[in-house]
Design an enzyme around this catalytic site. Structure first.
Site, PDB file in Angstrom:
ATOM      1  N   ARG A  71      43.206   5.567  22.379  1.00 48.34           N
ATOM      2  CA  ARG A  71      42.489   6.030  21.119  1.00 48.34           C
ATOM      3  C   ARG A  71      43.101   6.334  20.394  1.00 48.34           C
ATOM      4  O   ARG A  71      43.961   6.015  19.311  1.00 48.34           O
ATOM      5  CB  ARG A  71      42.011   8.459  21.281  1.00 48.34           C
ATOM      6  CG  ARG A  71      41.572   7.867  19.566  1.00 48.34           C
ATOM      7  CD  ARG A  71      40.805   9.973  19.964  1.00 48.34           C
ATOM      8  NE  ARG A  71      39.347  10.349  20.811  1.00 48.34           N
ATOM      9  CZ  ARG A  71      38.679  10.998  20.370  1.00 48.34           C
ATOM     10  NH1 ARG A  71      38.307  11.619  19.021  1.00 48.34           N
ATOM     11  NH2 ARG A  71      37.576  10.718  21.357  1.00 48.34           N
ATOM     12  N   HIS A 121      33.120   3.648  20.083  1.00 46.86           N
ATOM     13  CA  HIS A 121      32.740   4.911  20.615  1.00 46.86           C
ATOM     14  C   HIS A 121      32.415   5.300  22.351  1.00 46.86           C
ATOM     15  O   HIS A 121      31.570   6.068  22.496  1.00 46.86           O
ATOM     16  CB  HIS A 121      33.200   6.143  19.610  1.00 46.86           C
ATOM     17  CG  HIS A 121      33.509   7.251  20.284  1.00 46.86           C
ATOM     18  ND1 HIS A 121      34.449   8.007  21.511  1.00 46.86           N
ATOM     19  CD2 HIS A 121      33.552   8.801  20.039  1.00 46.86           C
ATOM     20  CE1 HIS A 121      35.279   9.005  21.407  1.00 46.86           C
ATOM     21  NE2 HIS A 121      34.117   9.511  20.532  1.00 46.86           N
ATOM     22  N   GLN A 151      32.079   8.750  24.527  1.00 44.06           N
ATOM     23  CA  GLN A 151      31.443   9.733  23.355  1.00 44.06           C
ATOM     24  C   GLN A 151      29.873   9.439  24.263  1.00 44.06           C
ATOM     25  O   GLN A 151      29.229  10.214  24.778  1.00 44.06           O
ATOM     26  CB  GLN A 151      31.695   9.580  22.415  1.00 44.06           C
ATOM     27  CG  GLN A 151      30.438  10.467  21.194  1.00 44.06           C
ATOM     28  CD  GLN A 151      30.872  12.189  21.705  1.00 44.06           C
ATOM     29  OE1 GLN A 151      32.132  12.193  21.669  1.00 44.06           O
ATOM     30  NE2 GLN A 151      29.540  12.588  22.172  1.00 44.06           N
ATOM     31  N   ASP A 168      27.040  11.550  12.465  1.00 43.88           N
ATOM     32  CA  ASP A 168      27.609  11.278  12.407  1.00 43.88           C
ATOM     33  C   ASP A 168      28.491  11.652  10.923  1.00 43.88           C
ATOM     34  O   ASP A 168      28.023  11.743  10.217  1.00 43.88           O
ATOM     35  CB  ASP A 168      28.333   9.886  12.786  1.00 43.88           C
ATOM     36  CG  ASP A 168      30.150  10.740  13.162  1.00 43.88           C
ATOM     37  OD1 ASP A 168      30.692  11.750  13.556  1.00 43.88           O
ATOM     38  OD2 ASP A 168      30.882   8.708  13.454  1.00 43.88           O
ATOM     39  N   CYS A 179      28.450  14.499  18.172  1.00 44.04           N
ATOM     40  CA  CYS A 179      29.017  13.885  18.656  1.00 44.04           C
ATOM     41  C   CYS A 179      30.908  15.029  18.462  1.00 44.04           C
ATOM     42  O   CYS A 179      31.812  14.756  18.601  1.00 44.04           O
ATOM     43  CB  CYS A 179      30.380  12.918  18.380  1.00 44.04           C
ATOM     44  SG  CYS A 179      30.456  12.248  16.839  1.00 44.04           S
ATOM     45  N   ARG A 230      30.838  15.878  27.434  1.00 41.52           N
ATOM     46  CA  ARG A 230      31.935  14.344  27.788  1.00 41.52           C
ATOM     47  C   ARG A 230      33.167  14.934  28.727  1.00 41.52           C
ATOM     48  O   ARG A 230      33.294  13.488  29.533  1.00 41.52           O
ATOM     49  CB  ARG A 230      33.448  14.369  26.009  1.00 41.52           C
ATOM     50  CG  ARG A 230      32.486  14.811  25.087  1.00 41.52           C
ATOM     51  CD  ARG A 230      32.140  13.002  24.702  1.00 41.52           C
ATOM     52  NE  ARG A 230      33.650  12.489  25.245  1.00 41.52           N
ATOM     53  CZ  ARG A 230      34.578  11.830  24.717  1.00 41.52           C
ATOM     54  NH1 ARG A 230      34.342  12.392  23.077  1.00 41.52           N
ATOM     55  NH2 ARG A 230      36.062  10.936  25.061  1.00 41.52           N
TER      56      ARG A 230
HETATM   57  N1  NVA Z   1      33.075   8.613  13.317  1.00 40.40           N
HETATM   58  C1  NVA Z   1      34.152   9.549  13.867  1.00 40.40           C
HETATM   59  C2  NVA Z   1      33.994  10.156  15.465  1.00 40.40           C
HETATM   60  C3  NVA Z   1      34.322  10.946  15.698  1.00 40.40           C
HETATM   61  C4  NVA Z   1      34.098  12.062  17.316  1.00 40.40           C
HETATM   62  C5  NVA Z   1      35.870   9.274  14.020  1.00 40.40           C
HETATM   63  O1  NVA Z   1      35.712   7.588  14.065  1.00 40.40           O
HETATM   64  O2  NVA Z   1      36.489   9.916  13.362  1.00 40.40           O
END
Ligand code: NVA
Length: 212
Positions: A12, A39, A42, A128, A168, A196
């Site tokens: 990540r 992502h 997810q 989001d 998410c 998840r």
């Molecule tokens: N768009 C958000 C998703 C988090 C799961 C981020 O990148 O922080």
């Protein structure tokens, strides 16, 4: 060195290139656990949850309201690939990646900056956070840019009566989603969170398990 120590790496990070470099130079499976571009893990869980609640993908309309960010990019690709119609509402300055919009050509895809338009007759609504990880310095600017890009009663009123809501997490209540809508759909959202785990295990079996 990590390729000699490990069976696989889930990474990540921010830059997509870091993941791609790791995959190019490593000799073990590399799983994208989130970048600022996409992502995918997810979205596998999200699709699993939609199928769990709706029993199908075909004929369903997915709508995403908010930042054209990593979630938007992956939902567009994932939703279209499984046969859903996808509509996006985002401010003009915060659109999904150009290569994702290019991919979407030829599929049932639409993009607008009017949330009520995108949400019309939707079966599944996504949003989001307005400010993603790593963008914290832009928080105040983004609060202004994303005002109105919210899943609320007005949005629910134009979506299908049995529309489900996904997030998410973590959610910023009263920003991208109201407390009321979040709580009314908490069961679907926490099922998505649980999924998840299951989707992730499936990815590990696929890339690290016995090869067919
Ligand atoms: N768009 C958000 C998703 C988090 C799961 C981020 O990148 O922080």
């Amino acid at each position: 060195v990590l390729s000699r120590y490990l069976d696989g790496i889930m990474i990540r990070t921010f830059e997509q290139k870091e993941v791609e470099d790791l995959a190019e130079y490593g000799s073990i499976p590399i799983i994208n656990g989130l970048t600022d571009f996409c992502h995918p893990c997810q979205v596998l869980a999200d699709l699993m949850t939609i199928r769990e609640f709706k029993g199908r993908f075909e004929g369903l309309k997915m709508c995403y309201i908010g930042d054209g960010n990593n979630m938007a990019n992956s939902l567009i690709v994932g939703g279209l690939k499984v046969g859903m119609e996808v509509s996006i509402a985002c401010p003009k300055d915060y659109q999904p990646a150009a290569e994702v919009l290019e991919f979407a050509k030829g599929y049932k895809f639409s993009m607008t900056d009017v949330p009520l338009e995108a949400a019309k007759d939707a079966d599944v609504l996504f949003t989001d956070v307005w400010t993603s990880m790593g963008e914290e310095a832009e928080t105040e600017k983004r609060k202004i840019a994303f005002k109105g890009y919210q899943i609320n009663d007005d949005i629910m009123a134009v979506a299908k009566a049995d529309a489900m809501v996904q997030h998410c997490l973590p959610a910023h209540r009263e920003e991208e989603i109201t407390e009321k809508v979040f709580e009314a759909h908490a069961n679907e959202i926490f099922e998505e969170a649980e999924n998840r785990l299951h989707a992730q295990k499936a990815v590990m079996v696929k890339v690290m398990g016995p090869q067919e």
